[in-house]
Write a protein that holds these residues in place. Structure first.
Motif, PDB file in Angstrom:
ATOM      1  N   ILE A  21       0.870  -1.187   0.000  1.00 46.18           N
ATOM      2  CA  ILE A  21       0.000   0.000   0.000  1.00 46.18           C
ATOM      3  C   ILE A  21       0.903   1.232   0.000  1.00 46.18           C
ATOM      4  N   PRO A  22       0.759   2.127  -0.982  1.00 51.02           N
ATOM      5  CA  PRO A  22       1.694   3.247  -1.104  1.00 51.02           C
ATOM      6  C   PRO A  22       1.551   4.256   0.024  1.00 51.02           C
ATOM      7  N   PHE A  23       2.687   4.811   0.437  1.00 50.91           N
ATOM      8  CA  PHE A  23       2.662   5.879   1.422  1.00 50.91           C
ATOM      9  C   PHE A  23       2.337   7.192   0.728  1.00 50.91           C
ATOM     10  N   VAL A  24       1.384   7.914   1.293  1.00 46.26           N
ATOM     11  CA  VAL A  24       0.990   9.210   0.741  1.00 46.26           C
ATOM     12  C   VAL A  24       1.277  10.265   1.804  1.00 46.26           C
ATOM     13  N   PRO A  25       2.152  11.231   1.527  1.00 51.17           N
ATOM     14  CA  PRO A  25       2.449  12.281   2.501  1.00 51.17           C
ATOM     15  C   PRO A  25       1.194  13.060   2.868  1.00 51.17           C
ATOM     16  N   PRO A  26       1.161  13.646   4.056  1.00 52.64           N
ATOM     17  CA  PRO A  26      -0.027  14.435   4.437  1.00 52.64           C
ATOM     18  C   PRO A  26      -0.129  15.681   3.583  1.00 52.64           C
TER      19      PRO A  26
END
Length: 457
Positions: A449-454
């Motif tokens: 699951i890709p990390f998405v910055p805030p």
């Protein structure tokens, strides 16, 4: 003269309270059955068989605990299984031999454990002894317990002389215990693989229907940890249907506890707290001391999110007391970490920073590297609280990549850590960024699951 129920109970050192709790039969009714004052009906026989199977891990049948007619069971003492079952001296010799064999494993390298046991003790007694031995160490030495459980899974599959249904169920129990150890270590992907192996053995086996319910409960619990909440709900719904069918109120309460965790993950902190508070009377009545301690910890976490520092501190203290009485070292440390974070957020940041260092050291001593790395994240968060000490936070963040690499972090987890470090180095990170990364890391299970910055505030 002792009844069969009582002979079996006494010979296996099962406390009356444990049999009462596991069977769901009231103490007074169970006492009359044990004394032979009444004959249990069919439903109660099934409840007793299930309870004895779970408590002993043995191949228990109805005619082992009650007198059945010749037409139903044949001459009772004819088979070797029954001679072993209630021949207490023979059973003790077998159990002692298994315990001695396991004690000798300390002189054998871990990769050679299985070969050592296959040549010296390929019996169900050895598998049972392995499971009981590792279960008693899962809180203090989870990495060691994992190795023992893994050995038990392989050995159980090779019990060719055991009845197929029993061999399958014993192997399933070993996989279930292994999943719990892996969950304790924070290795959720491996834990999901193990619990699926357990379910594969329990499914379609009437002998193991209730064990399947336990496996579904564990599966749902692991999925909550990974953030797959919709799937978790499906497994918990399946589990509660089984427990409701057999009036297992203790495990229904356990399902409710995990359901509260789903509400917590969805940021419904009030709803989660209310669900957990509602389970306390049932858990206390059932003397579910470990689950009760977990719920007290969870209630404290909900209070933290709701900003009620006083209530949180009280809940954490109650949880600490309960875990210490149970000698659950790992859970004591995790409660202590939550308690220190509460101190950092609401009371004395400097005192909390000193305490975090000690907690982190204790996690590392027990090879709980994921927990140790999360403490570094807590320290980073504390340093960014007003008045922020951004340079010190960046220094701590500099060791996060190595800490999470040692913990076996996934590629996306490493991206999340890299993002945080770069933001801190540039002086652009705030407390919200640390919490965003923590939430992702707590749910990461190597599924890609890709990390998405805030989003920028």
């Amino acid at each position: 003269m002792l009844t069969r129920v009582e002979i079996l109970r006494v010979s296996r050192n099962i406390a009356p309270g444990a049999l009462e709790a596991e069977s769901g039969i009231s103490r007074q009714h169970l006492l009359r059955i044990r004394k032979g004052e009444i004959e249990p009906r069919r439903g109660m026989i099934a409840m007793l068989v299930s309870a004895f199977r779970h408590l002993t891990l043995e191949d228990i049948h109805a005619d082992d605990i009650v007198e059945l007619s010749v037409e139903e069971s044949g001459p009772w003492r004819r088979g070797p299984r029954h001679r072993t079952l209630l021949d207490i001296d023979a059973w003790k010799r077998e159990a002692d031999a298994a315990a001695e064999l396991i004690a000798g494993l300390k002189d054998v390298p871990a990769p050679e454990w299985l070969d050592h046991l296959l040549t010296r003790g390929r019996t169900d007694a050895v598998v049972r002894a392995l499971l009981f031995h590792a279960r008693s160490r899962i809180d203090q030495q989870p990495a060691y317990a994992e190795r023992v459980f893994r050995t038990a899974t392989s050995l159980a599959e090779q019990l060719h002389s055991a009845r197929p249904a029993y061999r399958t169920t014993l192997a399933g129990r070993a996989w279930l215990e292994l999943a719990n150890a892996l969950r304790q270590l924070g290795r959720y992907t491996d834990a999901l693989t193990a619990i699926e192996e357990a379910e594969r053995r329990f499914e379609g086996e009437p002998y193991a229907t209730k064990e399947l319910g336990r496996a579904w409960l564990t599966h749902g619990t692991i999925l909550v940890k990974t953030g797959d909440l919709d799937s978790a709900e499906r497994f918990l719904h399946r589990a509660i249907n089984i427990f409701a069918a057999v009036d297992d109120h203790r495990r229904i309460a356990r399902v409710r506890v995990v359901t509260g965790g789903i509400l917590f993950e969805r940021a419904d902190y009030v709803g989660a707290r209310e669900v957990w508070l509602a389970t306390l009377p049932v858990l206390r009545a059932a003397k579910e001391k470990h689950t009760l301690a977990v719920v007290l910890l969870n209630i404290g976490l909900a209070h933290v999110e709701l900003g009620d520092a006083t209530a949180a501190a009280a809940s954490f203290e109650d949880a600490l007391t309960a875990f210490r009485r149970l000698h659950c070292t790992v859970e004591v440390l995790r409660t202590r970490a939550a308690q220190v974070r509460c101190t950092a957020l609401f009371e004395d940041r400097d005192a909390a920073l000193r305490a975090f260092v000690l907690v982190r050291r204790d996690f590392e001593r027990r090879a709980l590297y994921t927990d140790a790395a999360m403490v570094d994240l807590d320290i980073t968060e504390a340093l960014l609280l007003p008045p922020a000490r951004a340079r010190a936070a960046a220094d701590v963040a500099a060791r996060l990549p190595e800490a999470f690499r040692r913990a076996g972090a996934s590629r996306e987890a490493k991206k999340a850590i890299a993002y945080l470090y770069e933001a801190l180095s540039a002086g652009a990170a705030e407390v919200t960024a640390v919490r965003h990364v923590r939430t992702f890391l707590e749910r990461d299970d190597e599924r890609g699951i890709p990390f998405v910055p805030p989003e920028a505030s």
